[in-house]
Design a protein around this motif. Structure first.
Motif, PDB file in Angstrom:
ATOM      1  N   ALA A   1       1.107  -1.936  -0.146  1.00 14.57           N
ATOM      2  CA  ALA A   1       0.501   0.080  -0.113  1.00 14.57           C
ATOM      3  C   ALA A   1       1.097   1.099   0.040  1.00 14.57           C
ATOM      4  O   ALA A   1       0.099   2.078  -0.424  1.00 14.57           O
ATOM      5  CB  ALA A   1      -0.974   0.154   1.809  1.00 14.57           C
ATOM      6  N   MET A   2       2.268   1.713   0.624  1.00  7.27           N
ATOM      7  CA  MET A   2       3.288   2.138   0.653  1.00  7.27           C
ATOM      8  C   MET A   2       3.903   2.612  -0.396  1.00  7.27           C
ATOM      9  O   MET A   2       4.738   3.470  -0.685  1.00  7.27           O
ATOM     10  CB  MET A   2       3.603   2.245   2.309  1.00  7.27           C
ATOM     11  CG  MET A   2       2.910   2.608   3.145  1.00  7.27           C
ATOM     12  SD  MET A   2       2.760   4.767   2.812  1.00  7.27           S
ATOM     13  CE  MET A   2       3.866   5.334   3.894  1.00  7.27           C
ATOM     14  N   GLU A   3       4.211   1.402  -1.155  1.00  7.96           N
ATOM     15  CA  GLU A   3       4.908   1.706  -2.248  1.00  7.96           C
ATOM     16  C   GLU A   3       4.676   3.028  -3.595  1.00  7.96           C
ATOM     17  O   GLU A   3       5.930   3.030  -3.283  1.00  7.96           O
ATOM     18  CB  GLU A   3       4.935  -0.053  -3.332  1.00  7.96           C
ATOM     19  CG  GLU A   3       5.466  -0.659  -2.838  1.00  7.96           C
ATOM     20  CD  GLU A   3       5.167  -2.272  -3.496  1.00  7.96           C
ATOM     21  OE1 GLU A   3       6.042  -3.083  -3.720  1.00  7.96           O
ATOM     22  OE2 GLU A   3       4.140  -1.794  -4.673  1.00  7.96           O
ATOM     23  N   PRO A   4       3.936   3.283  -3.769  1.00 11.94           N
ATOM     24  CA  PRO A   4       3.838   4.912  -4.166  1.00 11.94           C
ATOM     25  C   PRO A   4       4.734   5.839  -3.376  1.00 11.94           C
ATOM     26  O   PRO A   4       4.447   6.826  -3.877  1.00 11.94           O
ATOM     27  CB  PRO A   4       3.042   5.019  -4.572  1.00 11.94           C
ATOM     28  CG  PRO A   4       1.409   3.849  -4.120  1.00 11.94           C
ATOM     29  CD  PRO A   4       2.590   3.072  -3.272  1.00 11.94           C
ATOM     30  N   TYR A   5       4.497   5.287  -2.239  1.00 10.36           N
ATOM     31  CA  TYR A   5       5.351   6.732  -1.344  1.00 10.36           C
ATOM     32  C   TYR A   5       6.389   6.198  -0.327  1.00 10.36           C
ATOM     33  O   TYR A   5       7.463   6.825   0.728  1.00 10.36           O
ATOM     34  CB  TYR A   5       4.559   7.013  -0.125  1.00 10.36           C
ATOM     35  CG  TYR A   5       2.329   6.739  -0.420  1.00 10.36           C
ATOM     36  CD1 TYR A   5       2.458   8.509  -1.339  1.00 10.36           C
ATOM     37  CD2 TYR A   5       1.554   5.971  -0.290  1.00 10.36           C
ATOM     38  CE1 TYR A   5       0.524   8.590  -1.605  1.00 10.36           C
ATOM     39  CE2 TYR A   5       0.469   6.232  -1.176  1.00 10.36           C
ATOM     40  CZ  TYR A   5      -0.172   7.275  -1.664  1.00 10.36           C
ATOM     41  OH  TYR A   5      -1.218   7.940  -2.343  1.00 10.36           O
ATOM     42  N   GLY A   6       7.190   5.540  -1.018  1.00 11.90           N
ATOM     43  CA  GLY A   6       8.103   4.855  -0.700  1.00 11.90           C
ATOM     44  C   GLY A   6       8.273   3.821   0.710  1.00 11.90           C
ATOM     45  O   GLY A   6       9.781   3.074   0.339  1.00 11.90           O
ATOM     46  N   GLY A   7       7.680   2.553   0.163  1.00 11.27           N
ATOM     47  CA  GLY A   7       7.159   1.024   1.175  1.00 11.27           C
ATOM     48  C   GLY A   7       7.003   1.599   2.609  1.00 11.27           C
ATOM     49  O   GLY A   7       7.193   2.771   3.618  1.00 11.27           O
ATOM     50  N   PHE A   8       7.393   0.310   3.553  1.00 11.78           N
ATOM     51  CA  PHE A   8       7.144   0.243   4.767  1.00 11.78           C
ATOM     52  C   PHE A   8       8.463  -0.621   5.006  1.00 11.78           C
ATOM     53  O   PHE A   8       8.326  -1.531   4.698  1.00 11.78           O
ATOM     54  CB  PHE A   8       5.368   0.145   5.272  1.00 11.78           C
ATOM     55  CG  PHE A   8       5.647  -0.043   6.911  1.00 11.78           C
ATOM     56  CD1 PHE A   8       5.015   0.953   7.302  1.00 11.78           C
ATOM     57  CD2 PHE A   8       5.610  -1.511   7.042  1.00 11.78           C
ATOM     58  CE1 PHE A   8       5.222   0.820   8.441  1.00 11.78           C
ATOM     59  CE2 PHE A   8       5.548  -1.840   8.249  1.00 11.78           C
ATOM     60  CZ  PHE A   8       5.430  -1.182   8.829  1.00 11.78           C
ATOM     61  N   ASP A   9       8.513   0.105   6.320  1.00 10.69           N
ATOM     62  CA  ASP A   9       9.445  -1.101   6.979  1.00 10.69           C
ATOM     63  C   ASP A   9       9.517  -0.801   8.303  1.00 10.69           C
ATOM     64  O   ASP A   9       9.430  -0.461   9.001  1.00 10.69           O
ATOM     65  CB  ASP A   9      11.230  -0.184   6.335  1.00 10.69           C
ATOM     66  CG  ASP A   9      12.488  -0.746   7.063  1.00 10.69           C
ATOM     67  OD1 ASP A   9      12.871  -2.428   6.759  1.00 10.69           O
ATOM     68  OD2 ASP A   9      12.786  -0.295   8.096  1.00 10.69           O
ATOM     69  N   HIS A  10       9.853  -1.756   8.485  1.00 11.10           N
ATOM     70  CA  HIS A  10       9.117  -2.279  10.575  1.00 11.10           C
ATOM     71  C   HIS A  10      10.401  -2.187  11.347  1.00 11.10           C
ATOM     72  O   HIS A  10      10.053  -1.023  12.608  1.00 11.10           O
ATOM     73  CB  HIS A  10       8.452  -3.722  11.235  1.00 11.10           C
ATOM     74  CG  HIS A  10      10.580  -4.710  10.459  1.00 11.10           C
ATOM     75  ND1 HIS A  10      10.417  -5.624   9.638  1.00 11.10           N
ATOM     76  CD2 HIS A  10      10.833  -4.988  11.836  1.00 11.10           C
ATOM     77  CE1 HIS A  10      11.115  -6.514  10.317  1.00 11.10           C
ATOM     78  NE2 HIS A  10      11.937  -6.286  11.550  1.00 11.10           N
TER      79      HIS A  10
END
Length: 396
Positions: free
Chosen positions: A114-123
């Motif tokens: 879901a966050m790929e268009p905004y740089g992704g998500f990393d825990h």
């Protein structure tokens, strides 16, 4: 605790906190970090976040909190044996999963998509956001105001993010650096191209040891595999044969526990012996030498590392991709994706989240929504899903 080694992190030499906290007459700086983490809201939420199996299935499966406590215990044991700072190792271990989403890795994958268009998500970056920005209980500042060494350990316990030439390193070589790093407030540069302290490296290997052992235990509890299924599996197989030979009639539950505890003990002993030799061979004399060593110094032996890969391959095939696991995984991913999309379209989130989300659009709103969704527990995510879609996902 005996005096720490010269290459251990030194609380008295910490690079400090973003906000001055004054000296404590009873605790070291790393002990204060540990205590702040334990008392945080994000830490308490871990008890309602999935590890591998959803909590509603019962059978006493691990959740993020029980996993974190097991990692912490293992980390302290290894740190003590290597004469490192046990409190820093524990602080990193206790905080290493604070950035995880609801529904385990399924939720993280969904939020990353879901966050790929905004740089992704990393825990790991999300954990830093939690401890520096999102916790908001202190009177004088946001975040937990942890020391630089603990922040560094949270971000880099799995290794550097950049190589010596400044290029994305390791798993980041394919996707680039995760978004959000430039917004992390820290008392000093977190030095993305160096390794973290030995204490942080201990927390990372303790994580591997804990989930290898407890995923076997949980898989047996779930009935996805049986003890004899592990007879030819690397790392587990020799221990299974040993336990069945010594105790043929004690029952499956006791077999499982005996196998689990022996696996943990032998993995810990392997890491201690291997790491002590690597530290000596590297000739490091200070924690700064450790950061510049160019390779991790706390590791499994080559034989155990290869065996662990075989065990993980078995677990991936027989447990993590078992249809009984994949059905709730797919449902969980759908829950997270639909929640994210709904809040992006209409930031109908409670309190400060909704207020902040309505004030911005695009990437700024996406970051707020990701923070909100990542912080949810499994039950809260399901309640929000019910409220928004008047439906309850079927995990069976």
């Amino acid at each position: 605790m005996s005096e720490t080694a010269p290459y251990a992190a030194k609380s008295a030499q910490s690079l400090g906190r973003l906000h001055g906290a004054g000296p404590s007459p009873t605790r070291s700086e790393f002990q204060r970090d540990r205590d702040r983490i334990i008392h945080s809201t994000a830490f308490r939420r871990l008890q309602h976040k999935t590890q591998v199996f959803l909590a509603h299935e019962g059978r006493h499966f691990r959740n993020r909190l029980t996993h974190t406590l097991e990692v912490s215990q293992i980390a302290r044991s290894i740190a003590r044996a290597l004469r490192l700072d046990e409190d820093l190792a524990e602080a990193v271990a206790l905080s290493h999963d604070l950035g995880h989403t609801p529904f385990g890795h399924a939720g993280e994958r969904a939020l990353h998509r879901a966050m790929e268009p905004y740089g992704g998500f990393d825990h790991n970056v999300q954990a830093l956001r939690v401890v520096t920005l999102l916790e908001n209980r202190y009177a004088e500042h946001d975040g937990l105001n942890l020391t630089w060494e603990t922040l560094e350990g949270i971000l880099k316990h799995n290794g550097p993010l950049l190589d010596a030439q400044g290029r994305p390193y390791g798993r980041y070589a394919h996707e680039g650096l995760p978004s959000g790093l430039d917004a992390i407030p820290a008392p000093a540069d977190l030095r993305l191209s160096t390794f973290a302290s030995l204490e942080a490296q201990v927390a990372a290997v303790a994580d591997d040891i804990a989930y290898n052992a407890h995923d076997i235990d949980d898989a047996l509890r779930a009935g996805l595999v049986t003890v004899p299924d592990f007879a030819d599996v690397p790392m587990a197989g020799p221990i299974v044969s040993e336990v069945l030979g010594l105790y043929p009639d004690i029952g499956a539950k006791r077999h499982a526990h005996e196998i689990q505890r022996r696996m943990i003990t032998r993995a810990v002993e392997d890491v201690i012996a291997t790491s002590a030799a690597r530290i000596a061979a590297a000739g490091v004399e200070t924690s700064e030498d450790v950061r510049l060593a160019g390779e991790p110094l706390v590791t499994f032996s080559a034989a155990t590392a290869n065996a662990e890969k075989g065990l993980k391959a078995f677990l991936f095939d027989r447990v993590y991709r078992h249809e009984a696991v994949m059905v709730p995984v797919r449902e969980s991913e759908s829950v997270v994706e639909r929640l994210f999309a709904a809040y992006m379209a209409d930031p109908d989130m409670p309190g400060r989240w909704g207020e902040a989300g309505r004030a911005v659009t695009g990437a700024e709103r996406a970051r707020i929504v990701a923070d909100f969704v990542a912080g949810m527990t499994d039950p809260y995510a399901l309640d929000q899903y019910q409220r928004l879609f008047d439906a309850r996902p079927d995990f069976r």
